[in-house]
Design a protein around this motif. Sequence first.
Motif, PDB file in Angstrom:
ATOM      1  N   TYR A  49       0.843  -1.193   0.000  1.00  0.00           N
ATOM      2  CA  TYR A  49       0.000   0.000   0.000  1.00  0.00           C
ATOM      3  C   TYR A  49       0.882   1.249   0.000  1.00  0.00           C
ATOM      4  N   GLN A  50       0.489   2.245  -0.811  1.00  0.00           N
ATOM      5  CA  GLN A  50       1.170   3.538  -0.832  1.00  0.00           C
ATOM      6  C   GLN A  50       0.097   4.600  -0.600  1.00  0.00           C
ATOM      7  N   ASP A  51       0.270   5.364   0.459  1.00  0.00           N
ATOM      8  CA  ASP A  51      -0.665   6.448   0.782  1.00  0.00           C
ATOM      9  C   ASP A  51      -2.110   5.926   0.859  1.00  0.00           C
ATOM     10  N   ALA A  56       0.561  -2.446  -5.237  1.00  0.00           N
ATOM     11  CA  ALA A  56       0.853  -3.664  -5.995  1.00  0.00           C
ATOM     12  C   ALA A  56       0.471  -4.872  -5.145  1.00  0.00           C
ATOM     13  N   GLU A  57       0.158  -5.991  -5.817  1.00  0.00           N
ATOM     14  CA  GLU A  57      -0.053  -7.244  -5.119  1.00  0.00           C
ATOM     15  C   GLU A  57       0.840  -8.281  -5.778  1.00  0.00           C
ATOM     16  N   LEU A  58       1.783  -8.843  -4.986  1.00  0.00           N
ATOM     17  CA  LEU A  58       2.789  -9.742  -5.567  1.00  0.00           C
ATOM     18  C   LEU A  58       2.625 -11.150  -5.032  1.00  0.00           C
ATOM     19  N   ASP A  59       2.970 -12.120  -5.874  1.00  0.00           N
ATOM     20  CA  ASP A  59       3.034 -13.511  -5.438  1.00  0.00           C
ATOM     21  C   ASP A  59       4.349 -13.713  -4.682  1.00  0.00           C
ATOM     22  N   THR A 116       4.001   4.010   3.428  1.00  0.00           N
ATOM     23  CA  THR A 116       4.035   2.742   2.696  1.00  0.00           C
ATOM     24  C   THR A 116       3.833   1.591   3.683  1.00  0.00           C
ATOM     25  N   SER A 117       3.086   0.568   3.295  1.00  0.00           N
ATOM     26  CA  SER A 117       2.954  -0.601   4.166  1.00  0.00           C
ATOM     27  C   SER A 117       2.807  -1.855   3.325  1.00  0.00           C
TER      28      SER A 117
END
Lengths: 133, 176
Positions: A49-51, A56-59, A116-117
Motif C-alpha cells: 500500500y502507498q498512501d 501492488a499485489e505480488l506472489d 508505505t505498508s
Amino acid sequence: MSSHTPDWAVWRSLIRPGDVLLALALLALLPALFAWCWSGDSATRVRIYQDGRLFAELDLQAARVLAVPGPLGTTSVEVAAGRVRIASDPSPRQYCVHAGWLSRAGQSAICLPNRTSIELIGKDGPAYDSLSY
Amino acid sequence: MTASATEQTLRVTAEDRLIARWTALAIALAVAEAGLPSPIPGIKPGLANIVTLLVLYRAGWRAAAWVSLLRVLVASMVLGGFFSPAFAMSLTGACCSLAVLAPASRLPRRWFGPVSLSLLAALAHMAGQLLLARLWLIPHNGILYLVPIFAVAALLFGVVNGVLVAWLQRRLEEES
C-alpha cells in the motif's frame, strides 16, 4: 501375587503386542500434529500500500525487488522464496526494515513516514478487514 | 375385565440389572471426577470410560452403549447443566467413542487388548468434542492450537485407563 506389591511382570502381561504398536504409532504422529497445529497459516501473496491505496499485489513465490515511491523517497520491497521484507526505507527510525522477513498470513510492516505498508495474505484472504493507523 | 394398557408388567432382565449396576458405578466415578481440579477445561481422566470398557468386554457393545449413554444423562443431571453445552460435549464424546468401539472391539483379542480400545476410544472422544466445539461453541480456527494438548492428554489417559481396564478385567475373571 499380592495386590499390594506392584509386580511389573503382571502389569506387562496386561498389555498386548498390538497395544504397544498402536501406542507407538500414535506417539509417532504427535510431532506432526504439533507442527501442523502450531505453525500458523503461511502467506501466499503480499499487498503493498502507498498512501492508503493498493500499489501492488505480488506472489510470494516470484522473487523480485519493487521500488515504491513515497513522500520521503523510495521504499524497497524485496520478495524471495515465500517471504517478503522492506529491504530499505527512508524513514528515520527504520521500524519496518527491522521487522525483517515476514512469511505468515496476517503479518504486516508499516513505514509510516513514507506512507508505505505491506500486508501478507494467506489462502483465506486478508486476516483483518482493515488496518487503521 | 379387559386388561388395561397401563397395567403392563415391566419384566426386568438380568441384562437390565447388570446395566443398572454398572451405570451406577460409572455415575459415581463421573461425579467424583468432576471434583478433581483440571489445568485446562475439558482435560480429565475419563474414569467412567473404564466402566464402559469393562462392560464392553463382559456384556458386549450394546450393554456398553446403554451404560455410557445413561451415565452421560444422569451425571449431567446430578452435576447440573442438563442440555447445556457441557452436556452436548459429553454426549458427543460418548457417541464418538461408542462408534469407534463398535468396529474396534472386533479386532483380534490376542493382539489388541483393552489398552488399544481405550486409546482409540479416548482419541475418538477428543476428536468428536473438538469438532463440535469448532462447529458450534468456538467457530474459529484458533481452537487448533489446543488440538496437540488434548491429543497428548488422550494418549496418556487412554493408556492409563486401558491398563486399569485390563487389570480389573483379569481380577473379575479370577473371582468368577
